[in-house]
Motif scaffolding. Sequence first.
Motif, PDB file in Angstrom:
ATOM      1  N   VAL A   6       0.887  -1.151   0.000  1.00  0.00           N
ATOM      2  CA  VAL A   6       0.000   0.000   0.000  1.00  0.00           C
ATOM      3  C   VAL A   6       0.932   1.209   0.000  1.00  0.00           C
ATOM      4  N   TYR A   7       0.606   2.221  -0.774  1.00  0.00           N
ATOM      5  CA  TYR A   7       1.507   3.363  -0.876  1.00  0.00           C
ATOM      6  C   TYR A   7       0.725   4.660  -1.008  1.00  0.00           C
ATOM      7  N   ILE A   8       1.387   5.738  -0.622  1.00  0.00           N
ATOM      8  CA  ILE A   8       0.816   7.076  -0.795  1.00  0.00           C
ATOM      9  C   ILE A   8       1.826   7.918  -1.557  1.00  0.00           C
ATOM     10  N   THR A  19      -3.566   7.301  -2.910  1.00  0.00           N
ATOM     11  CA  THR A  19      -3.329   6.043  -2.212  1.00  0.00           C
ATOM     12  C   THR A  19      -3.559   4.910  -3.187  1.00  0.00           C
ATOM     13  N   GLU A  65      -5.591  -0.745   1.878  1.00  0.00           N
ATOM     14  CA  GLU A  65      -5.761   0.393   0.967  1.00  0.00           C
ATOM     15  C   GLU A  65      -7.200   0.909   1.026  1.00  0.00           C
ATOM     16  N   ILE A  68      -7.672   2.883   4.255  1.00  0.00           N
ATOM     17  CA  ILE A  68      -7.005   4.186   4.240  1.00  0.00           C
ATOM     18  C   ILE A  68      -7.741   5.172   3.337  1.00  0.00           C
ATOM     19  N   LYS A  69      -8.244   4.706   2.206  1.00  0.00           N
ATOM     20  CA  LYS A  69      -8.955   5.595   1.288  1.00  0.00           C
ATOM     21  C   LYS A  69     -10.203   6.204   1.929  1.00  0.00           C
ATOM     22  N   LYS A  76      -4.540  10.647   7.100  1.00  0.00           N
ATOM     23  CA  LYS A  76      -3.528  10.291   6.090  1.00  0.00           C
ATOM     24  C   LYS A  76      -2.274  11.135   6.292  1.00  0.00           C
TER      25      LYS A  76
END
Length: 97
Positions: A6-8, A19, A65, A68-69, A76
């Motif tokens: 998972v990345y931002i 995200t 993910e 987090i979204k 965040k």
Amino acid sequence: MRKGYVYILASRRNGTLYTGVTSDLPGRLYEHQNELTPGFTSRYGVKTLVWFEEHDLIVDAIRREKTIKKWPRAWKLNLIETMNPEWSDIAHYLHGL
């Protein structure tokens, strides 16, 4: 089963955030940074990797993910600043992946 990430990404400090989730973070980051896939990140210049998390299973990364979204933006920002208070590009950490 494959690992997942998972990345931002950010356009700049406190800028536009994206995200995402992938099984190949270095490859996916290359696509974002070189605008190989038209869409949100290329339209808004979101190219700097500011946070990521590795999961043993891609399904766990997908679940994270989605969670987090749904978070408020402030959460965040806090997540990013806990790992990367300077909002530095942390892509160099991917060389061992």
